[in-house]
Design a protein around this motif. Structure first.
Motif, PDB file in Angstrom:
ATOM      1  N   TYR A 173       0.839  -1.199   0.000  1.00 17.56           N
ATOM      2  CA  TYR A 173       0.000   0.000   0.000  1.00 17.56           C
ATOM      3  C   TYR A 173       0.876   1.251   0.000  1.00 17.56           C
ATOM      4  CZ  TYR A 173      -3.460  -3.293   1.882  1.00 17.56           C
ATOM      5  OH  TYR A 173      -4.288  -4.357   2.080  1.00 17.56           O
ATOM      6  N   PRO A 174       0.348   2.367  -0.482  1.00 15.73           N
ATOM      7  CA  PRO A 174       1.071   3.627  -0.284  1.00 15.73           C
ATOM      8  C   PRO A 174       1.124   3.922   1.220  1.00 15.73           C
ATOM      9  CG  PRO A 174      -0.665   3.898  -1.932  1.00 15.73           C
ATOM     10  CD  PRO A 174      -0.878   2.557  -1.269  1.00 15.73           C
ATOM     11  N   GLN A 175       2.278   4.388   1.702  1.00 16.00           N
ATOM     12  CA  GLN A 175       2.359   4.755   3.110  1.00 16.00           C
ATOM     13  C   GLN A 175       1.345   5.857   3.380  1.00 16.00           C
ATOM     14  OE1 GLN A 175       6.249   5.513   4.751  1.00 16.00           O
ATOM     15  NE2 GLN A 175       7.115   3.722   3.751  1.00 16.00           N
ATOM     16  N   GLY A 176       0.680   5.769   4.480  1.00 17.47           N
ATOM     17  CA  GLY A 176      -0.328   6.754   4.843  1.00 17.47           C
ATOM     18  C   GLY A 176      -1.727   6.376   4.400  1.00 17.47           C
ATOM     19  N   GLU A 177      -1.865   5.349   3.559  1.00 14.36           N
ATOM     20  CA  GLU A 177      -3.189   4.935   3.100  1.00 14.36           C
ATOM     21  C   GLU A 177      -3.633   3.603   3.711  1.00 14.36           C
ATOM     22  OE1 GLU A 177      -4.098   5.254  -1.030  1.00 14.36           O
ATOM     23  OE2 GLU A 177      -2.944   7.109  -1.238  1.00 14.36           O
ATOM     24  N   PHE A 178      -2.818   3.077   4.607  1.00 13.87           N
ATOM     25  CA  PHE A 178      -3.183   1.857   5.327  1.00 13.87           C
ATOM     26  C   PHE A 178      -2.945   2.122   6.806  1.00 13.87           C
ATOM     27  CE2 PHE A 178      -2.307  -2.227   7.340  1.00 13.87           C
ATOM     28  CZ  PHE A 178      -3.396  -2.972   6.910  1.00 13.87           C
ATOM     29  N   ARG A 179      -3.961   1.900   7.604  1.00 13.79           N
ATOM     30  CA  ARG A 179      -3.862   2.166   9.039  1.00 13.79           C
ATOM     31  C   ARG A 179      -3.235   0.960   9.746  1.00 13.79           C
ATOM     32  NH1 ARG A 179      -7.066   5.754  12.489  1.00 13.79           N
ATOM     33  NH2 ARG A 179      -8.008   6.302  10.507  1.00 13.79           N
ATOM     34  N   ILE A 180      -2.085   1.201  10.356  1.00 18.36           N
ATOM     35  CA  ILE A 180      -1.438   0.172  11.165  1.00 18.36           C
ATOM     36  C   ILE A 180      -2.173   0.138  12.495  1.00 18.36           C
ATOM     37  CG2 ILE A 180       0.724  -0.530  12.277  1.00 18.36           C
ATOM     38  CD1 ILE A 180       0.716  -0.598   9.161  1.00 18.36           C
ATOM     39  N   GLY A 181      -2.577  -1.064  12.906  1.00 17.60           N
ATOM     40  CA  GLY A 181      -3.345  -1.198  14.136  1.00 17.60           C
ATOM     41  C   GLY A 181      -2.490  -1.586  15.329  1.00 17.60           C
ATOM     42  N   ASP A 182      -3.096  -1.530  16.509  1.00 18.58           N
ATOM     43  CA  ASP A 182      -2.413  -1.934  17.733  1.00 18.58           C
ATOM     44  C   ASP A 182      -2.009  -3.402  17.692  1.00 18.58           C
ATOM     45  OD1 ASP A 182      -2.723   0.608  18.767  1.00 18.58           O
ATOM     46  OD2 ASP A 182      -4.529   0.107  19.913  1.00 18.58           O
ATOM     47  N   GLY A 183      -2.701  -4.193  16.885  1.00 15.14           N
ATOM     48  CA  GLY A 183      -2.402  -5.614  16.776  1.00 15.14           C
ATOM     49  C   GLY A 183      -1.370  -5.937  15.709  1.00 15.14           C
ATOM     50  N   ASP A 184      -0.741  -4.929  15.127  1.00 13.81           N
ATOM     51  CA  ASP A 184       0.275  -5.143  14.098  1.00 13.81           C
ATOM     52  C   ASP A 184       1.663  -4.880  14.676  1.00 13.81           C
ATOM     53  OD1 ASP A 184      -1.552  -5.702  11.997  1.00 13.81           O
ATOM     54  OD2 ASP A 184      -1.928  -3.555  11.775  1.00 13.81           O
ATOM     55  N   ILE A 185       2.645  -5.621  14.205  1.00 14.12           N
ATOM     56  CA  ILE A 185       4.019  -5.423  14.634  1.00 14.12           C
ATOM     57  C   ILE A 185       4.905  -5.192  13.411  1.00 14.12           C
ATOM     58  CG2 ILE A 185       3.861  -6.662  16.820  1.00 14.12           C
ATOM     59  CD1 ILE A 185       4.986  -9.124  15.448  1.00 14.12           C
ATOM     60  N   LEU A 186       5.922  -4.395  13.592  1.00 13.49           N
ATOM     61  CA  LEU A 186       6.881  -4.110  12.533  1.00 13.49           C
ATOM     62  C   LEU A 186       7.929  -5.208  12.520  1.00 13.49           C
ATOM     63  CD1 LEU A 186       8.065  -2.161  10.393  1.00 13.49           C
ATOM     64  CD2 LEU A 186       9.292  -1.046  12.281  1.00 13.49           C
ATOM     65  N   GLY A 228      10.372  -5.367  10.039  1.00 12.75           N
ATOM     66  CA  GLY A 228      11.605  -4.791   9.522  1.00 12.75           C
ATOM     67  C   GLY A 228      11.296  -3.980   8.282  1.00 12.75           C
ATOM     68  N   GLU A 229      12.308  -3.830   7.467  1.00 14.59           N
ATOM     69  CA  GLU A 229      12.183  -3.006   6.269  1.00 14.59           C
ATOM     70  C   GLU A 229      12.904  -3.689   5.112  1.00 14.59           C
ATOM     71  OE1 GLU A 229      14.180   1.127   5.347  1.00 14.59           O
ATOM     72  OE2 GLU A 229      12.599   1.356   6.855  1.00 14.59           O
ATOM     73  N   VAL A 230      12.306  -3.606   3.923  1.00 11.05           N
ATOM     74  CA  VAL A 230      12.943  -4.123   2.707  1.00 11.05           C
ATOM     75  C   VAL A 230      12.800  -3.068   1.612  1.00 11.05           C
ATOM     76  CG1 VAL A 230      12.671  -6.583   3.211  1.00 11.05           C
ATOM     77  CG2 VAL A 230      10.847  -5.389   2.033  1.00 11.05           C
ATOM     78  N   GLY A 231      13.890  -2.755   0.953  1.00  9.56           N
ATOM     79  CA  GLY A 231      13.837  -1.774  -0.118  1.00  9.56           C
ATOM     80  C   GLY A 231      13.269  -0.433   0.314  1.00  9.56           C
ATOM     81  N   GLY A 232      13.476  -0.065   1.573  1.00  9.68           N
ATOM     82  CA  GLY A 232      12.945   1.188   2.090  1.00  9.68           C
ATOM     83  C   GLY A 232      11.490   1.123   2.516  1.00  9.68           C
ATOM     84  N   ALA A 233      10.857  -0.040   2.391  1.00  2.79           N
ATOM     85  CA  ALA A 233       9.440  -0.200   2.738  1.00  2.79           C
ATOM     86  C   ALA A 233       9.296  -0.974   4.052  1.00  2.79           C
ATOM     87  CB  ALA A 233       8.701  -0.949   1.624  1.00  2.79           C
ATOM     88  N   PRO A 234       8.613  -0.397   5.039  1.00  2.45           N
ATOM     89  CA  PRO A 234       8.371  -1.143   6.272  1.00  2.45           C
ATOM     90  C   PRO A 234       7.438  -2.326   6.010  1.00  2.45           C
ATOM     91  CG  PRO A 234       7.262   0.990   6.341  1.00  2.45           C
ATOM     92  CD  PRO A 234       8.042   0.943   5.070  1.00  2.45           C
ATOM     93  N   VAL A 235       7.663  -3.398   6.753  1.00  4.15           N
ATOM     94  CA  VAL A 235       6.856  -4.614   6.617  1.00  4.15           C
ATOM     95  C   VAL A 235       6.237  -4.920   7.973  1.00  4.15           C
ATOM     96  CG1 VAL A 235       6.845  -7.071   6.030  1.00  4.15           C
ATOM     97  CG2 VAL A 235       8.386  -5.503   4.826  1.00  4.15           C
ATOM     98  N   TYR A 236       4.904  -4.933   8.012  1.00  2.00           N
ATOM     99  CA  TYR A 236       4.148  -5.204   9.226  1.00  2.00           C
ATOM    100  C   TYR A 236       3.465  -6.561   9.099  1.00  2.00           C
ATOM    101  CZ  TYR A 236       4.707  -0.254  10.261  1.00  2.00           C
ATOM    102  OH  TYR A 236       5.232   0.984  10.517  1.00  2.00           O
ATOM    103  N   ILE A 237       3.138  -7.124  10.258  1.00  2.61           N
ATOM    104  CA  ILE A 237       2.412  -8.389  10.295  1.00  2.61           C
ATOM    105  C   ILE A 237       1.444  -8.340  11.465  1.00  2.61           C
ATOM    106  CG2 ILE A 237       4.120  -9.586  11.762  1.00  2.61           C
ATOM    107  CD1 ILE A 237       3.621 -12.101   9.988  1.00  2.61           C
ATOM    108  N   GLY A 238       0.299  -8.998  11.313  1.00  2.00           N
ATOM    109  CA  GLY A 238      -0.634  -9.098  12.425  1.00  2.00           C
ATOM    110  C   GLY A 238       0.022  -9.857  13.576  1.00  2.00           C
ATOM    111  N   ARG A 239      -0.216  -9.407  14.794  1.00  5.93           N
ATOM    112  CA  ARG A 239       0.462  -9.982  15.969  1.00  5.93           C
ATOM    113  C   ARG A 239       0.296 -11.501  16.050  1.00  5.93           C
ATOM    114  NH1 ARG A 239       2.950  -7.553  19.647  1.00  5.93           N
ATOM    115  NH2 ARG A 239       1.881  -5.574  19.344  1.00  5.93           N
ATOM    116  N   ALA A 240      -0.918 -12.011  15.897  1.00  8.37           N
ATOM    117  CA  ALA A 240      -1.139 -13.461  15.997  1.00  8.37           C
ATOM    118  C   ALA A 240      -0.342 -14.200  14.927  1.00  8.37           C
ATOM    119  CB  ALA A 240      -2.623 -13.786  15.888  1.00  8.37           C
TER     120      ALA A 240
END
Length: 126
Positions: free
Chosen positions: A45-58, A60-72
């Motif tokens: 997604y474009p940064q700023g157009e996807f809401r990262i939630g409290d249940g998401d964790i970072l 790391g980063e690849v190619g300058g893009a942060p990568v999040y995953i749902g906590r579970a």
């Protein structure tokens, strides 16, 4: 190799597509969630157009893009390095790779014993 264990990595093909998407849309991010259909693919997604939630964790980063995953999902895959790759096909309906006849795919590599020991010293996901 550094002392830090990377929880997420990318293939050269993925880095190339990230650069292409970034040139077109500006900074991007990835979200890897669990579930069926599009939810099991890494979504871009474009940064700023996807809401990262409290249940998401970072992860790391690849190619300058942060990568999040749902906590579970992150907890279930804690022993695995996620590797973003590119394969032929259509991306997720709302993902920026849709319609390019190439899509992102997450592959996994189980961490070795030494990597797991290093991860136990620190979470690496905050």
């Amino acid at each position: 190799m550094t002392n830090e264990v990377e929880r997420v990595a990318a293939t050269p093909a993925a880095l190339e597509l990230i650069a292409e998407l970034t040139a077109e849309y500006g900074p991007v991010l990835f979200h890897q969630s669990g579930g069926c259909c599009d939810g099991s693919s890494p979504m871009c997604y474009p940064q700023g157009e996807f809401r990262i939630g409290d249940g998401d964790i970072l992860l790391g980063e690849v190619g300058g893009a942060p990568v999040y995953i749902g906590r579970a999902q992150g907890e279930a895959w804690a022993h695995t390095q996620l590797i973003l790759d590119v394969v032929p096909g259509r991306g997720g309906m709302f993902s920026l790779d849709n319609g390019r006849e190439r899509r992102f795919l997450t592959r996994g590599r189980v961490f070795g014993e030494e990597e797991l020991r290093k991860l136990e010293g620190g979470s690496g996901t905050e």
